[in-house]
Motif scaffolding. Structure first.
Motif, mmCIF file in Angstrom:
data_model
loop_
_atom_site.group_PDB
_atom_site.id
_atom_site.type_symbol
_atom_site.label_atom_id
_atom_site.label_comp_id
_atom_site.label_asym_id
_atom_site.label_seq_id
_atom_site.Cartn_x
_atom_site.Cartn_y
_atom_site.Cartn_z
ATOM 1 N N GLN A 165 0.445 -8.593 -3.770
ATOM 2 C CA GLN A 165 0.147 -9.039 -2.408
ATOM 3 C C GLN A 165 -1.347 -8.848 -2.133
ATOM 4 O OE1 GLN A 165 2.506 -10.418 -0.790
ATOM 5 N NE2 GLN A 165 1.830 -10.612 1.321
ATOM 6 N N VAL A 166 -1.934 -9.820 -1.470
ATOM 7 C CA VAL A 166 -3.349 -9.766 -1.131
ATOM 8 C C VAL A 166 -3.484 -9.929 0.376
ATOM 9 C CG1 VAL A 166 -5.613 -10.808 -1.449
ATOM 10 C CG2 VAL A 166 -3.986 -10.761 -3.355
ATOM 11 N N GLN A 167 -4.168 -9.003 1.013
ATOM 12 C CA GLN A 167 -4.472 -9.130 2.438
ATOM 13 C C GLN A 167 -5.874 -9.706 2.590
ATOM 14 O OE1 GLN A 167 -2.705 -6.076 1.560
ATOM 15 N NE2 GLN A 167 -0.988 -7.322 2.228
ATOM 16 N N LEU A 168 -6.015 -10.618 3.538
ATOM 17 C CA LEU A 168 -7.296 -11.251 3.829
ATOM 18 C C LEU A 168 -7.667 -10.960 5.277
ATOM 19 C CD1 LEU A 168 -6.657 -14.752 2.203
ATOM 20 C CD2 LEU A 168 -7.822 -12.794 1.184
ATOM 21 N N ALA A 200 -12.678 -10.986 3.664
ATOM 22 C CA ALA A 200 -12.595 -9.909 2.684
ATOM 23 C C ALA A 200 -11.163 -9.780 2.177
ATOM 24 C CB ALA A 200 -13.050 -8.608 3.315
ATOM 25 N N ALA A 201 -11.028 -9.700 0.861
ATOM 26 C CA ALA A 201 -9.710 -9.562 0.238
ATOM 27 C C ALA A 201 -9.475 -8.115 -0.167
ATOM 28 C CB ALA A 201 -9.617 -10.468 -0.989
ATOM 29 N N SER A 202 -8.210 -7.761 -0.186
ATOM 30 C CA SER A 202 -7.852 -6.357 -0.407
ATOM 31 C C SER A 202 -7.766 -5.975 -1.872
ATOM 32 C CB SER A 202 -6.503 -6.057 0.255
ATOM 33 O OG SER A 202 -5.488 -6.875 -0.328
ATOM 34 N N ARG A 203 -7.747 -6.955 -2.766
ATOM 35 C CA ARG A 203 -7.541 -6.630 -4.162
ATOM 36 C C ARG A 203 -8.554 -7.312 -5.066
ATOM 37 N NH1 ARG A 203 -1.362 -6.607 -5.988
ATOM 38 N NH2 ARG A 203 -2.421 -5.696 -7.762
ATOM 39 N N ARG A 204 -8.811 -6.671 -6.190
ATOM 40 C CA ARG A 204 -9.779 -7.220 -7.139
ATOM 41 C C ARG A 204 -9.290 -8.509 -7.766
ATOM 42 N NH1 ARG A 204 -11.291 -1.738 -10.465
ATOM 43 N NH2 ARG A 204 -11.815 -0.458 -8.669
#
Length: 124
Positions: free
Chosen positions: A1-4, A23-27
């Motif tokens: 899951q990726v939060q933006l 900004a995204a939460s994961r690499r």
């Protein structure tokens, strides 16, 4: 899951500029193509710009070509939308979105993740 998380919206006058950030939460952000859409009240969500995962190819809607620029910094997990020469008709909620596969950049249903949106209001 990726939060933006989008930021940078606000109230400006016609002709002004704004830079939106997402900004995204994961690499794993760097594995996704990224786009910006907007939605005005009573209107459908409109594609604005897209950038491939590597950042080497960009696409723009005719309505913003030459005024808006999409870019990304994979080291910061962030995609940007530089908006110049803003017009009152640019007023909308602006969303960023990520997609892993496919080339239908303008189709909202093809995206995997969406941000919550940031309001941009341009006064005349």
């Amino acid at each position: 899951q990726v939060q933006l998380v989008e930021s940078g919206g606000g109230l400006v006058q016609a002709g002004d500029s704004l830079r939106l950030s997402c900004a995204a939460s994961r690499r794993t952000f760097s594995s996704y193509g990224a786009s910006w859409f907007r939605q005005a009240p009573g209107e459908e969500r409109e594609f604005l710009a897209a950038i491939t995962w590597s950042g080497d190819i960009t696409y723009y809607a005719d309505s913003v070509k030459g005024r808006f620029t999409i870019s990304r910094d994979n080291a910061k997990n962030t995609v940007y939308l530089q908006m110049n020469s803003l017009k009152p008709e640019d007023t909308a909620v602006y969303y960023c979105a990520l997609k892993r596969y496919g080339s239908r950049w303008f189709v909202p249903e093809d995206y995997d993740y969406w941000g919550q949106g940031t309001q941009v209001t341009v006064s005349s």
